[in-house]
Enzyme design. Structure first.
Site, PDB file in Angstrom:
ATOM      1  N   ASP A   1       0.838  -1.194   0.000  1.00  0.00           N
ATOM      2  CA  ASP A   1       0.000   0.000   0.000  1.00  0.00           C
ATOM      3  C   ASP A   1       0.880   1.254   0.000  1.00  0.00           C
ATOM      4  O   ASP A   1       1.730   1.424   0.871  1.00  0.00           O
ATOM      5  CB  ASP A   1      -0.895  -0.017   1.250  1.00  0.00           C
ATOM      6  CG  ASP A   1      -2.053   0.946   1.168  1.00  0.00           C
ATOM      7  OD1 ASP A   1      -1.848   2.091   0.728  1.00  0.00           O
ATOM      8  OD2 ASP A   1      -3.172   0.557   1.553  1.00  0.00           O
TER       9      ASP A   1
ATOM     10  N   SER B   1      -7.338   4.445  -1.126  1.00  0.00           N
ATOM     11  CA  SER B   1      -7.058   3.004  -1.168  1.00  0.00           C
ATOM     12  C   SER B   1      -8.298   2.150  -1.365  1.00  0.00           C
ATOM     13  O   SER B   1      -8.211   1.059  -1.934  1.00  0.00           O
ATOM     14  CB  SER B   1      -6.366   2.571   0.128  1.00  0.00           C
ATOM     15  OG  SER B   1      -5.086   3.139   0.243  1.00  0.00           O
TER      16      SER B   1
ATOM     17  N   PHE C   1      -3.937  -9.859  15.202  1.00  0.00           N
ATOM     18  CA  PHE C   1      -2.719  -9.740  15.991  1.00  0.00           C
ATOM     19  C   PHE C   1      -2.554  -8.403  16.705  1.00  0.00           C
ATOM     20  O   PHE C   1      -1.549  -8.189  17.365  1.00  0.00           O
ATOM     21  CB  PHE C   1      -1.508 -10.004  15.094  1.00  0.00           C
ATOM     22  CG  PHE C   1      -1.491 -11.389  14.511  1.00  0.00           C
ATOM     23  CD1 PHE C   1      -1.339 -12.497  15.324  1.00  0.00           C
ATOM     24  CD2 PHE C   1      -1.665 -11.591  13.145  1.00  0.00           C
ATOM     25  CE1 PHE C   1      -1.329 -13.793  14.797  1.00  0.00           C
ATOM     26  CE2 PHE C   1      -1.659 -12.875  12.603  1.00  0.00           C
ATOM     27  CZ  PHE C   1      -1.493 -13.978  13.429  1.00  0.00           C
TER      28      PHE C   1
ATOM     29  N   GLU D   1      -1.304  -7.853   1.806  1.00  0.00           N
ATOM     30  CA  GLU D   1      -1.052  -6.409   1.824  1.00  0.00           C
ATOM     31  C   GLU D   1       0.000  -6.029   2.855  1.00  0.00           C
ATOM     32  O   GLU D   1      -0.098  -6.411   4.030  1.00  0.00           O
ATOM     33  CB  GLU D   1      -2.332  -5.630   2.142  1.00  0.00           C
ATOM     34  CG  GLU D   1      -2.121  -4.124   2.045  1.00  0.00           C
ATOM     35  CD  GLU D   1      -3.057  -3.292   2.905  1.00  0.00           C
ATOM     36  OE1 GLU D   1      -3.197  -2.095   2.617  1.00  0.00           O
ATOM     37  OE2 GLU D   1      -3.625  -3.818   3.886  1.00  0.00           O
TER      38      GLU D   1
ATOM     39  N   ASP E   1       2.223   2.395   3.563  1.00  0.00           N
ATOM     40  CA  ASP E   1       1.373   3.579   3.394  1.00  0.00           C
ATOM     41  C   ASP E   1       1.394   4.457   4.633  1.00  0.00           C
ATOM     42  O   ASP E   1       1.541   5.688   4.548  1.00  0.00           O
ATOM     43  CB  ASP E   1      -0.053   3.111   3.096  1.00  0.00           C
ATOM     44  CG  ASP E   1      -1.042   4.244   2.981  1.00  0.00           C
ATOM     45  OD1 ASP E   1      -0.963   5.002   1.999  1.00  0.00           O
ATOM     46  OD2 ASP E   1      -1.910   4.376   3.860  1.00  0.00           O
TER      47      ASP E   1
ATOM     48  N   HIS F   1       2.530   8.372   5.222  1.00  0.00           N
ATOM     49  CA  HIS F   1       1.633   9.379   5.794  1.00  0.00           C
ATOM     50  C   HIS F   1       2.282  10.100   6.976  1.00  0.00           C
ATOM     51  O   HIS F   1       2.057  11.298   7.182  1.00  0.00           O
ATOM     52  CB  HIS F   1       0.324   8.733   6.248  1.00  0.00           C
ATOM     53  CG  HIS F   1      -0.675   8.495   5.158  1.00  0.00           C
ATOM     54  ND1 HIS F   1      -1.087   9.487   4.295  1.00  0.00           N
ATOM     55  CD2 HIS F   1      -1.354   7.370   4.796  1.00  0.00           C
ATOM     56  CE1 HIS F   1      -1.982   8.992   3.448  1.00  0.00           C
ATOM     57  NE2 HIS F   1      -2.145   7.709   3.717  1.00  0.00           N
TER      58      HIS F   1
ATOM     59  N   HIS G   1      -1.569  11.067  -0.366  1.00  0.00           N
ATOM     60  CA  HIS G   1      -1.281  10.266  -1.554  1.00  0.00           C
ATOM     61  C   HIS G   1      -0.938  11.198  -2.712  1.00  0.00           C
ATOM     62  O   HIS G   1      -1.132  12.410  -2.631  1.00  0.00           O
ATOM     63  CB  HIS G   1      -2.509   9.443  -1.952  1.00  0.00           C
ATOM     64  CG  HIS G   1      -2.961   8.483  -0.918  1.00  0.00           C
ATOM     65  ND1 HIS G   1      -4.157   7.791  -1.010  1.00  0.00           N
ATOM     66  CD2 HIS G   1      -2.393   8.076   0.256  1.00  0.00           C
ATOM     67  CE1 HIS G   1      -4.304   7.004   0.033  1.00  0.00           C
ATOM     68  NE2 HIS G   1      -3.246   7.162   0.825  1.00  0.00           N
TER      69      HIS G   1
END
Length: 501
Positions: free
Chosen positions: A60, A111, A280, A322, A327, A331, A464
């Site tokens: 991502d 996304s 998790f 993923e 990502d 950010h 993004h």
């Protein structure tokens, strides 16, 4: 899977090599490597068999720029200068293309619809998942009649294949949710607005899809959206479901196995028949840089377990994996964690490739979008991708010992961002104006795992960007990835691969 060169191809390569030997540069290793690459490309033959298995690996936020930085980070960790490194999916065995990532109504994508495009074959609207173009963000009344059929539903319902999802983000987050959910708002992870009866929240949809036999295995974070607010979770946190449902108990009551840490992960029975729900973390899983082996498995560990489990189905499987926190690191403007998770993603790709056969498994490696990441200056080779930009040396191949300086007389990092929390502009106290100057950075400071890269435009979270990403693929019908494609074409290649005659 390697294919023998045809006689005509061998003759052509031999003739080309013979002519090349007469060139003055023929003794250069660069020249020899270039010729070897051409030979490897010429040896590729299209695989037009039907794919038994499809694996999509999505990092991502790992666009072309971020991937470049991951390549250098991975190489430098291996003791290389970095630029010459080749990631597992960058070899000649993989076909590749550029992918246009815009959404129906957005130049810079989100996304949710980018992942949705890959799972349904059509582009979608910003912040929606797997709803047609007539659906409206945040409007539950537009859900009914606009639901799209997912690739997971196709292969599980029509071909009796197994389906798995693995993510280092919350399993209810946009990219993993696109495998199984349909929602007018990607943020409805644990609840929907009052009066919304056209859809359930994303976590509830996952359990419904497990009960329906669409999803067989789901591993990631996001535990908090699977239990009520009065429930104390495995690591001491509280659930966030206002409806009070305990979806973990519902899943185990249906016969699913449940894991929440490395110990319970290692105890899972990978028989391919008993559904698996592994959560998790209460929220996203830890960044790879912060992960403790005894608390959470790595992305490669989960990839291995998922493939071993899904491979038990003689009809094959669909698996989406993923690396969600690439990502999040972008950010945050934190290159260290971004790239460390990128390297972990590359290890997961290598694991998937090792455990599968090119003859019957289509592996697709891609990203959903890129970020506003940038690369500064005329840096010499081997400049630490996390650190400061060193000048080009006049001799040898490595950088010089001289730092390059900006016009303000200060050094700068190789990586920066156009916007983000690291903005050099700070709000003037008592007003709306911004002003500022850059700090005097050191190599030690900039390579620290908590360093936030310098940025220009002040924003609490970096954004993004709308630029293209790459897709790499090997296996049945991988050769269809060529040129520049729309993101929804990825679905159509997968569908072609599993339905080929």
């Amino acid at each position: 899977m390697k294919t023998t060169l045809s006689i005509s191809a061998i003759a052509l390569v031999s003739a080309t090599a013979a002519m090349a030997q007469d060139l003055p540069q023929a003794s250069s290793q660069w020249f020899a490597d270039g010729q070897a690459h051409i030979e490897a490309m010429m040896a590729r033959q299209p695989n037009t068999s039907r794919a038994k298995n499809v694996i999509v690996l999505v990092a991502d936020g790992n666009g072309v720029g971020t991937n470049y930085a991951v390549r250098l980070m991975d190489g430098q960790l291996k003791g290389m200068l970095g630029e010459e490194n080749v990631l597992p999916y960058e070899t000649p065995e993989f076909h590749s293309a550029l992918v246009k990532t815009y959404n129906i109504n957005a130049q810079t994508p989100d996304s949710a619809p980018t992942a949705g495009a890959m799972n349904t074959g059509v582009k979608q609207r910003f912040n929606l998942i797997n709803l047609g173009e007539n659906a409206i963000h945040d409007d539950c009344s537009t859900v009914a009649g606009n639901e799209l059929t997912t690739f997971a539903e196709i292969v599980s319902g029509q071909m009796d294949k197994s389906v798995g999802i693995v993510s280092t983000a919350r399993i209810t987050h946009a990219t993993p949710a696109a495998v199984y959910a349909k929602t007018a708002n990607r943020n409805w992870e644990g609840e929907v607005p009052e009066g919304c009866t056209a859809q359930k929240d994303i976590a509830a949809q996952l359990i419904d899809q497990m009960e329906a036999g669409v999803i067989d295995l789901a591993m990631g974070g996001g535990r908090r959206y699977f239990a009520g607010e009065d429930v104390t979770l495995d690591e001491g946190g509280k659930g966030r479901r206002p409806d009070g449902q305990n979806l973990i108990e519902k899943a185990t009551g249906m016969g699913a196995q449940y894991a929440w840490n490395t110990e319970t992960f290692n105890q899972l029975t990978l028989d391919g028949t008993t559904p698996v729900l592994a959560l998790f973390n209460d929220s996203h899983m830890e960044y790879e840089a912060d992960r403790a082996d005894d608390d959470e498995p790595s992305l490669a560990d989960m990839t291995k377990a998922a493939i071993e489990y899904l491979s038990q189905n003689e009809n094959g499987y669909y698996l989406e994996i993923e690396a969600g926190r690439v990502d999040h690191g972008n950010h945050d403007g934190n290159a260290y964690r971004t790239l460390t998770d990128g390297v972990a993603f590359a290890e997961a790709v290598a694991m998937a490739d090792e455990l599968t056969d090119d003859a019957d498994t289509l592996i697709i490696v891609t990203a959903d979008h890129e970020h506003a990441i940038a690369f500064n200056g005329y840096c010499g080779r081997g400049s630490d991708i996390l650190g400061l930009c060193y000048d080009v040396a006049k001799e040898g191949v490595g950088h010089s010992d001289e730092l390059l300086l900006a016009d303000d007389g200060k050094p700068y990092t190789v990586i920066g961002y156009l916007n983000g929390a690291g903005s050099v502009l700070k709000q003037v106290e008592g007003g709306n104006d911004y002003a500022g100057s850059r700090a005097e950075l050191t190599q030690e400071e900039t390579t620290d795992m908590d360093f936030v890269q310098e940025a220009l435009i002040p924003m609490s979270s970096e954004t993004h960007s709308g630029e293209d990403v790459a897709v790499y693929a090997k296996g049945p019908w991988a050769h269809l990835f060529d040129g520049t494609i729309e993101q929804n074409v990825i679905f159509h290649v997968m569908n072609q691969a599993v339905t080929a005659e």
